[in-house]
Write a protein that holds these residues in place. Sequence first.
Motif, PDB file in Angstrom:
ATOM      1  N   GLU A 155      11.134  10.053  -8.765  1.00  7.76           N
ATOM      2  CA  GLU A 155      11.656   8.735  -8.373  1.00  7.76           C
ATOM      3  C   GLU A 155      11.102   8.341  -6.999  1.00  7.76           C
ATOM      4  OE1 GLU A 155      16.113   7.462  -7.880  1.00  7.76           O
ATOM      5  OE2 GLU A 155      15.895   8.800  -9.606  1.00  7.76           O
ATOM      6  N   GLU A 156      11.113   9.333  -6.110  1.00  4.39           N
ATOM      7  CA  GLU A 156      10.615   9.099  -4.744  1.00  4.39           C
ATOM      8  C   GLU A 156       9.113   8.807  -4.747  1.00  4.39           C
ATOM      9  OE1 GLU A 156      12.170   9.232  -1.377  1.00  4.39           O
ATOM     10  OE2 GLU A 156      13.607   8.505  -2.836  1.00  4.39           O
ATOM     11  N   ILE A 157       8.386   9.520  -5.605  1.00 10.01           N
ATOM     12  CA  ILE A 157       6.934   9.289  -5.690  1.00 10.01           C
ATOM     13  C   ILE A 157       6.669   7.854  -6.154  1.00 10.01           C
ATOM     14  CG2 ILE A 157       4.836   9.900  -6.980  1.00 10.01           C
ATOM     15  CD1 ILE A 157       5.739  12.825  -6.815  1.00 10.01           C
ATOM     16  N   ALA A 158       7.458   7.427  -7.149  1.00 10.25           N
ATOM     17  CA  ALA A 158       7.294   6.058  -7.655  1.00 10.25           C
ATOM     18  C   ALA A 158       7.585   5.050  -6.548  1.00 10.25           C
ATOM     19  CB  ALA A 158       8.227   5.836  -8.833  1.00 10.25           C
ATOM     20  N   LYS A 159       8.608   5.354  -5.750  1.00  9.89           N
ATOM     21  CA  LYS A 159       8.986   4.442  -4.657  1.00  9.89           C
ATOM     22  C   LYS A 159       7.848   4.375  -3.626  1.00  9.89           C
ATOM     23  CE  LYS A 159      11.691   5.235  -1.054  1.00  9.89           C
ATOM     24  NZ  LYS A 159      12.756   5.843  -0.285  1.00  9.89           N
ATOM     25  N   THR A 160       7.306   5.536  -3.286  1.00 10.76           N
ATOM     26  CA  THR A 160       6.220   5.585  -2.300  1.00 10.76           C
ATOM     27  C   THR A 160       4.975   4.873  -2.820  1.00 10.76           C
ATOM     28  OG1 THR A 160       7.063   7.730  -1.636  1.00 10.76           O
ATOM     29  CG2 THR A 160       4.896   7.149  -0.832  1.00 10.76           C
ATOM     30  N   SER A 161       4.675   5.105  -4.093  1.00  8.57           N
ATOM     31  CA  SER A 161       3.490   4.448  -4.668  1.00  8.57           C
ATOM     32  C   SER A 161       3.637   2.935  -4.565  1.00  8.57           C
ATOM     33  CB  SER A 161       3.329   4.829  -6.139  1.00  8.57           C
ATOM     34  OG  SER A 161       3.218   6.212  -6.252  1.00  8.57           O
ATOM     35  N   LYS A 162       4.855   2.463  -4.781  1.00  5.22           N
ATOM     36  CA  LYS A 162       5.101   1.018  -4.696  1.00  5.22           C
ATOM     37  C   LYS A 162       4.908   0.539  -3.243  1.00  5.22           C
ATOM     38  CE  LYS A 162       8.243  -2.552  -6.060  1.00  5.22           C
ATOM     39  NZ  LYS A 162       9.615  -2.949  -5.924  1.00  5.22           N
ATOM     40  N   GLU A 163       5.410   1.370  -2.331  1.00 10.34           N
ATOM     41  CA  GLU A 163       5.304   0.982  -0.910  1.00 10.34           C
ATOM     42  C   GLU A 163       3.850   0.854  -0.466  1.00 10.34           C
ATOM     43  OE1 GLU A 163       9.417   2.915   0.909  1.00 10.34           O
ATOM     44  OE2 GLU A 163       7.573   4.045   0.999  1.00 10.34           O
ATOM     45  N   ILE A 164       3.021   1.806  -0.917  1.00 12.09           N
ATOM     46  CA  ILE A 164       1.626   1.755  -0.443  1.00 12.09           C
ATOM     47  C   ILE A 164       0.751   0.855  -1.306  1.00 12.09           C
ATOM     48  CG2 ILE A 164       1.653   3.979   0.762  1.00 12.09           C
ATOM     49  CD1 ILE A 164       0.222   5.176  -1.643  1.00 12.09           C
ATOM     50  N   SER A 165       1.326   0.336  -2.399  1.00  9.48           N
ATOM     51  CA  SER A 165       0.520  -0.551  -3.245  1.00  9.48           C
ATOM     52  C   SER A 165       0.120  -1.818  -2.492  1.00  9.48           C
ATOM     53  CB  SER A 165       1.272  -0.911  -4.520  1.00  9.48           C
ATOM     54  OG  SER A 165       2.373  -1.726  -4.203  1.00  9.48           O
ATOM     55  N   VAL A 166       0.830  -2.101  -1.409  1.00 10.68           N
ATOM     56  CA  VAL A 166       0.472  -3.283  -0.615  1.00 10.68           C
ATOM     57  C   VAL A 166      -0.961  -3.156  -0.078  1.00 10.68           C
ATOM     58  CG1 VAL A 166       1.427  -2.455   1.607  1.00 10.68           C
ATOM     59  CG2 VAL A 166       1.374  -4.874   1.132  1.00 10.68           C
ATOM     60  N   ILE A 167      -1.388  -1.929   0.203  1.00  7.90           N
ATOM     61  CA  ILE A 167      -2.740  -1.715   0.738  1.00  7.90           C
ATOM     62  C   ILE A 167      -3.787  -2.062  -0.328  1.00  7.90           C
ATOM     63  CG2 ILE A 167      -4.340   0.007   1.678  1.00  7.90           C
ATOM     64  CD1 ILE A 167      -1.829   1.559   2.648  1.00  7.90           C
ATOM     65  N   THR A 168      -3.601  -1.507  -1.521  1.00 13.47           N
ATOM     66  CA  THR A 168      -4.576  -1.781  -2.585  1.00 13.47           C
ATOM     67  C   THR A 168      -4.536  -3.258  -2.971  1.00 13.47           C
ATOM     68  OG1 THR A 168      -2.914  -1.112  -4.187  1.00 13.47           O
ATOM     69  CG2 THR A 168      -4.506   0.548  -3.555  1.00 13.47           C
ATOM     70  N   GLN A 169      -3.333  -3.789  -2.949  1.00 14.98           N
ATOM     71  CA  GLN A 169      -3.162  -5.202  -3.313  1.00 14.98           C
ATOM     72  C   GLN A 169      -3.959  -6.108  -2.362  1.00 14.98           C
ATOM     73  OE1 GLN A 169       0.924  -6.263  -3.030  1.00 14.98           O
ATOM     74  NE2 GLN A 169       0.719  -8.074  -4.300  1.00 14.98           N
ATOM     75  N   ILE A 170      -3.866  -5.806  -1.080  1.00 20.74           N
ATOM     76  CA  ILE A 170      -4.577  -6.618  -0.084  1.00 20.74           C
ATOM     77  C   ILE A 170      -6.086  -6.473  -0.266  1.00 20.74           C
ATOM     78  CG2 ILE A 170      -5.105  -6.750   2.401  1.00 20.74           C
ATOM     79  CD1 ILE A 170      -2.027  -6.187   2.805  1.00 20.74           C
ATOM     80  N   ILE A 171      -6.554  -5.244  -0.395  1.00 17.19           N
ATOM     81  CA  ILE A 171      -8.007  -5.030  -0.530  1.00 17.19           C
ATOM     82  C   ILE A 171      -8.521  -5.668  -1.817  1.00 17.19           C
ATOM     83  CG2 ILE A 171      -9.797  -3.259  -0.825  1.00 17.19           C
ATOM     84  CD1 ILE A 171      -8.174  -1.489   1.116  1.00 17.19           C
ATOM     85  N   ASP A 172      -7.769  -5.504  -2.904  1.00 15.68           N
ATOM     86  CA  ASP A 172      -8.212  -6.072  -4.190  1.00 15.68           C
ATOM     87  C   ASP A 172      -8.151  -7.602  -4.172  1.00 15.68           C
ATOM     88  OD1 ASP A 172      -8.797  -3.667  -5.388  1.00 15.68           O
ATOM     89  OD2 ASP A 172      -6.781  -3.387  -6.190  1.00 15.68           O
ATOM     90  N   THR A 173      -7.037  -8.130  -3.713  1.00 17.96           N
ATOM     91  CA  THR A 173      -6.879  -9.597  -3.752  1.00 17.96           C
ATOM     92  C   THR A 173      -7.888 -10.291  -2.850  1.00 17.96           C
ATOM     93  OG1 THR A 173      -4.528  -9.226  -4.070  1.00 17.96           O
ATOM     94  CG2 THR A 173      -5.184 -11.469  -3.553  1.00 17.96           C
ATOM     95  N   LEU A 174      -8.085  -9.728  -1.659  1.00 15.06           N
ATOM     96  CA  LEU A 174      -8.999 -10.388  -0.717  1.00 15.06           C
ATOM     97  C   LEU A 174     -10.457  -9.965  -0.919  1.00 15.06           C
ATOM     98  CD1 LEU A 174      -6.892 -10.239   2.595  1.00 15.06           C
ATOM     99  CD2 LEU A 174      -7.035 -12.081   0.926  1.00 15.06           C
ATOM    100  N   ASP A 175     -10.706  -9.133  -1.920  1.00 15.05           N
ATOM    101  CA  ASP A 175     -12.082  -8.660  -2.199  1.00 15.05           C
ATOM    102  C   ASP A 175     -12.742  -8.084  -0.959  1.00 15.05           C
ATOM    103  OD1 ASP A 175     -12.264  -9.252  -4.892  1.00 15.05           O
ATOM    104  OD2 ASP A 175     -12.768 -11.352  -4.505  1.00 15.05           O
ATOM    105  N   LEU A 176     -12.003  -7.269  -0.233  1.00 12.83           N
ATOM    106  CA  LEU A 176     -12.570  -6.733   1.014  1.00 12.83           C
ATOM    107  C   LEU A 176     -13.715  -5.756   0.737  1.00 12.83           C
ATOM    108  CD1 LEU A 176      -9.390  -6.148   3.231  1.00 12.83           C
ATOM    109  CD2 LEU A 176     -10.879  -8.129   3.130  1.00 12.83           C
TER     110      LEU A 176
END
Lengths: 184, 319
Positions: B292-313
């Motif tokens: 459960e905690e791993i899932a929570k952490t993965s969600k928390e750090i998904s903001v990083i991938t989301q930013i890189i993917d969305t902004l095509d960095l």
Amino acid sequence: MSTSTIIILIVVAVVIVIILGWFIGTSNKLNRAVVKIDEADSDIDVALTKRYDALTKMVDVVKGYAKHEKETIFEVINLRKGMSVQEKQDASKKMDAMQGQINVLAEAYPELKSSENYNTLQKTIVDVEEHIQASRRMFNANVSMLNQMIVSFPTSIVAGMKGLSKKEFFEADDIKKEDVKIDL
Amino acid sequence: MKELEELRQVMIKTHFKTRKKEMIIVTITLIILSILYSLGLGYYLWKYEHITNLFEFNGIGDLFDVTKIYIHTLTPIVFSAILLFFLYRDRHYRVKDYYQYRKQYKELIYKKVLSDIFQEVELFPRQGLPRSKVKNSMIVEMGESFYSTDYHKGIYKGVSFEGSDVTTQHEVDLEHTSAYVNDFFGQVYIFEFNKRFSGTLIVTENNILYNKKPKDYLEMEDQEFNRSFTVSTNDKHLAYYILTPTFMNKLKAIKKEVEGKISFSFIDNKLNIAIYNNKDIFECDPFNDIDEEIAKTSKEISVITQIIDTLDLDNDIFK
């Protein structure tokens, strides 16, 4: 001189000073807007020159791979100081056409497409095109601001007295309104 | 991971054993305190207010006697509520070995979660982004005190990033004391940007006030974007170069996706992002299952991938 005459004179003087202050302020505002347009205009010149230089280098690279087809990609593009907006648009369109021809040639010559020089220049051109779009948008934003002032009352009075008229926008081709996309 | 789960199980068992003992002690203490308090108050009322029938029960009517209700019912409830509040509030910190567990958890689990997604991961739970870096991002109100923890860095799709939890506070004077109020509480990330530039461009979500912004505010062509963000820059060309119509749409999309208030600054070929969400990331709850905690952490750090993917960095055509 009676007191009432003095009061009237003071009121008139105050009104004149206010009008004069407003006139000078508005005039300076219009001058600043014109200067900003000139700055943005020269920004476009710089970007167009950079694009032209990059395209010229690209043509040199292409020459090495497609010797017998070089005539097809050479179109005379004259860039000079003091070009009108229309002339700049025309030059930009010619460069678009040249870029298109280069891309077509690159498809026919895989060695050219995979060469390091070609790819580096393509990246440079993409970046320069982004700068051109930025300059164009900045120019148009400044023109829009000046044109709004020119048609708005009472600024229009000062603009009329200064002989200012609405400026022309730098129109982009529809395809250029989007971000630059390129297949490398 | 197995070791950690064992540690968690032992810890929870020990905790519940200890908790059982504690609850017995607390209950007895509560009863004694309540009786003492009731007797004390009753004695006071009998002695000074001449109320004599406080402890007599004279039928159902007494249930509506405010004084009696207060003494016999409200007192123990108030005591219990106060004690239970503190017991519950501090339950993590009172768990034996919690700090040890948290330390191991961060080193094992968080590093694993980060390493599964990113390359060259580094995690320093007790360190954070330096104050100077956060200050230079120009999107965080620095206040008077600064804390930063859970520093992490890595590479995703060739784009390097670093980030940490950040809290900044300032002191406010109250009548007889003072308190610290958060100026910023969230995360700050620094990404390598895919366009080369000089100058400063700041895009802050509207209604956030920061102390240092470039003076020139700019209205972009996108009215929806203007309603969401304030743009300030010392180089207008830079603003138009970075904020292309497509890029503005991407920033709007990120704003919708990310929880909290978000601001961006483009300085020295870097993209700084501040997310004010009143949250610390990487904080584990030992009562939750590890998955459960791993899932929570993965969600928390998904903001990083989301930013890189969305902004095509990772798009390097501008480099």
